[in-house]
Design a protein around this motif. Structure first.
Motif, PDB file in Angstrom:
ATOM      1  N   ASN A  55       0.832  -1.206   0.000  1.00  0.00           N
ATOM      2  CA  ASN A  55       0.000   0.000   0.000  1.00  0.00           C
ATOM      3  C   ASN A  55       0.863   1.251   0.000  1.00  0.00           C
ATOM      4  O   ASN A  55       0.567   2.223  -0.698  1.00  0.00           O
ATOM      5  N   TYR A  56       1.926   1.225   0.773  1.00  0.00           N
ATOM      6  CA  TYR A  56       2.828   2.377   0.836  1.00  0.00           C
ATOM      7  C   TYR A  56       3.470   2.630  -0.529  1.00  0.00           C
ATOM      8  O   TYR A  56       3.571   3.764  -0.974  1.00  0.00           O
ATOM      9  N   ILE A  57       3.889   1.556  -1.178  1.00  0.00           N
ATOM     10  CA  ILE A  57       4.485   1.686  -2.520  1.00  0.00           C
ATOM     11  C   ILE A  57       3.457   2.250  -3.496  1.00  0.00           C
ATOM     12  O   ILE A  57       3.760   3.140  -4.290  1.00  0.00           O
ATOM     13  N   TYR A  58       2.246   1.735  -3.436  1.00  0.00           N
ATOM     14  CA  TYR A  58       1.189   2.200  -4.336  1.00  0.00           C
ATOM     15  C   TYR A  58       0.910   3.686  -4.120  1.00  0.00           C
ATOM     16  O   TYR A  58       0.771   4.455  -5.076  1.00  0.00           O
ATOM     17  N   ASP A  59       0.834   4.091  -2.856  1.00  0.00           N
ATOM     18  CA  ASP A  59       0.500   5.481  -2.530  1.00  0.00           C
ATOM     19  C   ASP A  59       1.665   6.446  -2.728  1.00  0.00           C
ATOM     20  O   ASP A  59       1.450   7.601  -3.087  1.00  0.00           O
ATOM     21  N   ASN A  60       2.899   5.985  -2.483  1.00  0.00           N
ATOM     22  CA  ASN A  60       4.036   6.906  -2.440  1.00  0.00           C
ATOM     23  C   ASN A  60       5.165   6.605  -3.424  1.00  0.00           C
ATOM     24  O   ASN A  60       6.068   7.417  -3.573  1.00  0.00           O
ATOM     25  N   GLY A  61       5.160   5.438  -4.027  1.00  0.00           N
ATOM     26  CA  GLY A  61       6.212   5.076  -4.978  1.00  0.00           C
ATOM     27  C   GLY A  61       7.355   4.314  -4.314  1.00  0.00           C
ATOM     28  O   GLY A  61       7.544   4.366  -3.095  1.00  0.00           O
ATOM     29  N   ILE A  62       8.104   3.636  -5.149  1.00  0.00           N
ATOM     30  CA  ILE A  62       9.212   2.789  -4.684  1.00  0.00           C
ATOM     31  C   ILE A  62      10.294   3.599  -3.974  1.00  0.00           C
ATOM     32  O   ILE A  62      10.794   3.192  -2.923  1.00  0.00           O
ATOM     33  N   ASP A  63      10.682   4.722  -4.555  1.00  0.00           N
ATOM     34  CA  ASP A  63      11.787   5.494  -3.969  1.00  0.00           C
ATOM     35  C   ASP A  63      11.449   5.971  -2.557  1.00  0.00           C
ATOM     36  O   ASP A  63      12.280   5.896  -1.648  1.00  0.00           O
ATOM     37  N   LYS A  64      10.237   6.442  -2.353  1.00  0.00           N
ATOM     38  CA  LYS A  64       9.836   6.901  -1.020  1.00  0.00           C
ATOM     39  C   LYS A  64       9.745   5.717  -0.051  1.00  0.00           C
ATOM     40  O   LYS A  64      10.106   5.832   1.124  1.00  0.00           O
ATOM     41  N   TRP A  65       9.278   4.582  -0.536  1.00  0.00           N
ATOM     42  CA  TRP A  65       9.223   3.370   0.295  1.00  0.00           C
ATOM     43  C   TRP A  65      10.625   2.978   0.765  1.00  0.00           C
ATOM     44  O   TRP A  65      10.823   2.680   1.942  1.00  0.00           O
ATOM     45  N   LYS A  66      11.587   2.993  -0.155  1.00  0.00           N
ATOM     46  CA  LYS A  66      12.969   2.667   0.220  1.00  0.00           C
ATOM     47  C   LYS A  66      13.493   3.641   1.271  1.00  0.00           C
ATOM     48  O   LYS A  66      14.127   3.245   2.242  1.00  0.00           O
ATOM     49  N   THR A  67      13.215   4.921   1.054  1.00  0.00           N
ATOM     50  CA  THR A  67      13.703   5.955   1.970  1.00  0.00           C
ATOM     51  C   THR A  67      13.006   5.897   3.332  1.00  0.00           C
ATOM     52  O   THR A  67      13.659   6.013   4.365  1.00  0.00           O
ATOM     53  N   ASP A  68      11.699   5.711   3.333  1.00  0.00           N
ATOM     54  CA  ASP A  68      10.919   5.793   4.573  1.00  0.00           C
ATOM     55  C   ASP A  68      10.780   4.465   5.325  1.00  0.00           C
ATOM     56  O   ASP A  68      10.610   4.470   6.540  1.00  0.00           O
ATOM     57  N   VAL A  69      10.822   3.357   4.597  1.00  0.00           N
ATOM     58  CA  VAL A  69      10.569   2.065   5.239  1.00  0.00           C
ATOM     59  C   VAL A  69      11.836   1.207   5.313  1.00  0.00           C
ATOM     60  O   VAL A  69      12.207   0.735   6.386  1.00  0.00           O
ATOM     61  N   VAL A  70      12.495   1.020   4.200  1.00  0.00           N
ATOM     62  CA  VAL A  70      13.622   0.090   4.142  1.00  0.00           C
ATOM     63  C   VAL A  70      14.883   0.665   4.784  1.00  0.00           C
ATOM     64  O   VAL A  70      15.497   0.026   5.641  1.00  0.00           O
ATOM     65  N   ASP A  71      15.273   1.842   4.375  1.00  0.00           N
ATOM     66  CA  ASP A  71      16.532   2.420   4.866  1.00  0.00           C
ATOM     67  C   ASP A  71      16.591   2.584   6.393  1.00  0.00           C
ATOM     68  O   ASP A  71      17.624   2.268   6.990  1.00  0.00           O
ATOM     69  N   PRO A  72      15.519   3.044   7.054  1.00  0.00           N
ATOM     70  CA  PRO A  72      15.596   3.159   8.523  1.00  0.00           C
ATOM     71  C   PRO A  72      15.830   1.813   9.222  1.00  0.00           C
ATOM     72  O   PRO A  72      16.581   1.739  10.196  1.00  0.00           O
ATOM     73  N   VAL A  73      15.220   0.749   8.707  1.00  0.00           N
ATOM     74  CA  VAL A  73      15.407  -0.571   9.316  1.00  0.00           C
ATOM     75  C   VAL A  73      16.837  -1.051   9.080  1.00  0.00           C
ATOM     76  O   VAL A  73      17.495  -1.563   9.988  1.00  0.00           O
ATOM     77  N   LYS A  74      17.337  -0.851   7.869  1.00  0.00           N
ATOM     78  CA  LYS A  74      18.706  -1.262   7.579  1.00  0.00           C
ATOM     79  C   LYS A  74      19.709  -0.464   8.393  1.00  0.00           C
ATOM     80  O   LYS A  74      20.741  -0.993   8.805  1.00  0.00           O
ATOM     81  N   LYS A  75      19.414   0.794   8.641  1.00  0.00           N
ATOM     82  CA  LYS A  75      20.311   1.621   9.442  1.00  0.00           C
ATOM     83  C   LYS A  75      20.273   1.194  10.918  1.00  0.00           C
ATOM     84  O   LYS A  75      21.295   1.123  11.582  1.00  0.00           O
ATOM     85  N   LYS A  76      19.088   0.878  11.406  1.00  0.00           N
ATOM     86  CA  LYS A  76      18.946   0.487  12.805  1.00  0.00           C
ATOM     87  C   LYS A  76      19.546  -0.893  13.078  1.00  0.00           C
ATOM     88  O   LYS A  76      20.118  -1.128  14.135  1.00  0.00           O
ATOM     89  N   TYR A  77      19.461  -1.791  12.098  1.00  0.00           N
ATOM     90  CA  TYR A  77      19.980  -3.150  12.238  1.00  0.00           C
ATOM     91  C   TYR A  77      20.933  -3.462  11.079  1.00  0.00           C
ATOM     92  O   TYR A  77      20.594  -4.212  10.163  1.00  0.00           O
ATOM     93  N   PRO A  78      22.144  -2.922  11.106  1.00  0.00           N
ATOM     94  CA  PRO A  78      23.080  -3.115   9.992  1.00  0.00           C
ATOM     95  C   PRO A  78      23.640  -4.541   9.960  1.00  0.00           C
ATOM     96  O   PRO A  78      23.621  -5.260  10.964  1.00  0.00           O
ATOM     97  N   LYS A  79      24.149  -4.887   8.802  1.00  0.00           N
ATOM     98  CA  LYS A  79      24.864  -6.155   8.688  1.00  0.00           C
ATOM     99  C   LYS A  79      26.122  -6.070   9.534  1.00  0.00           C
ATOM    100  O   LYS A  79      26.735  -5.013   9.619  1.00  0.00           O
ATOM    101  N   PRO A  80      26.507  -7.173  10.140  1.00  0.00           N
ATOM    102  CA  PRO A  80      27.741  -7.138  10.960  1.00  0.00           C
ATOM    103  C   PRO A  80      28.988  -6.991  10.092  1.00  0.00           C
ATOM    104  O   PRO A  80      28.987  -7.244   8.939  1.00  0.00           O
TER     105      PRO A  80
END
Length: 93
Positions: free
Chosen positions: A68-93
């Motif tokens: 739904n987020y992708i549909y409403d806001n697009g892939i780039d915003k989804w990556k910025t708002d949803v994916v990147d914060p999680v990856k930043k909070k839990y980085p690969k070791p």
């Protein structure tokens, strides 16, 4: 003795064994199964290095909400708002 069940099963994925804390590790025929502690230690290190994956998986919103987020806001915003914060909070070791 308390055994690291998860690491032992990872170190010996094809072995049919039973692990009983305070009793030992046994083959399916009841004979004692001898483990290589170095192999189990290596398996534990592998498991620990992958722990971030489970943490990330739990941190992401349900896939339906993400679609739904992708549909409403697009892939780039989804990556910025949803994916990147999680990856930043839990980085690969």
């Amino acid at each position: 003795m308390i055994y690291d069940h998860e690491a032992i099963y990872r170190a010996y994925p094809d072995a049919i064994i039973t692990i009983t804390d305070d009793k030992g590790i046994f083959n399916d025929d009841g004979t004692e199964f001898v483990i290589d502690t170095n192999k189990v230690t290596t398996a534990r290190a592998e498991l620990d290095s992958l722990a971030y994956q489970d943490t990330r998986r739990q941190a992401y919103p349900p896939w339906q909400d993400q679609l739904n987020y992708i549909y409403d806001n697009g892939i780039d915003k989804w990556k910025t708002d949803v994916v990147d914060p999680v990856k930043k909070k839990y980085p690969k070791p």
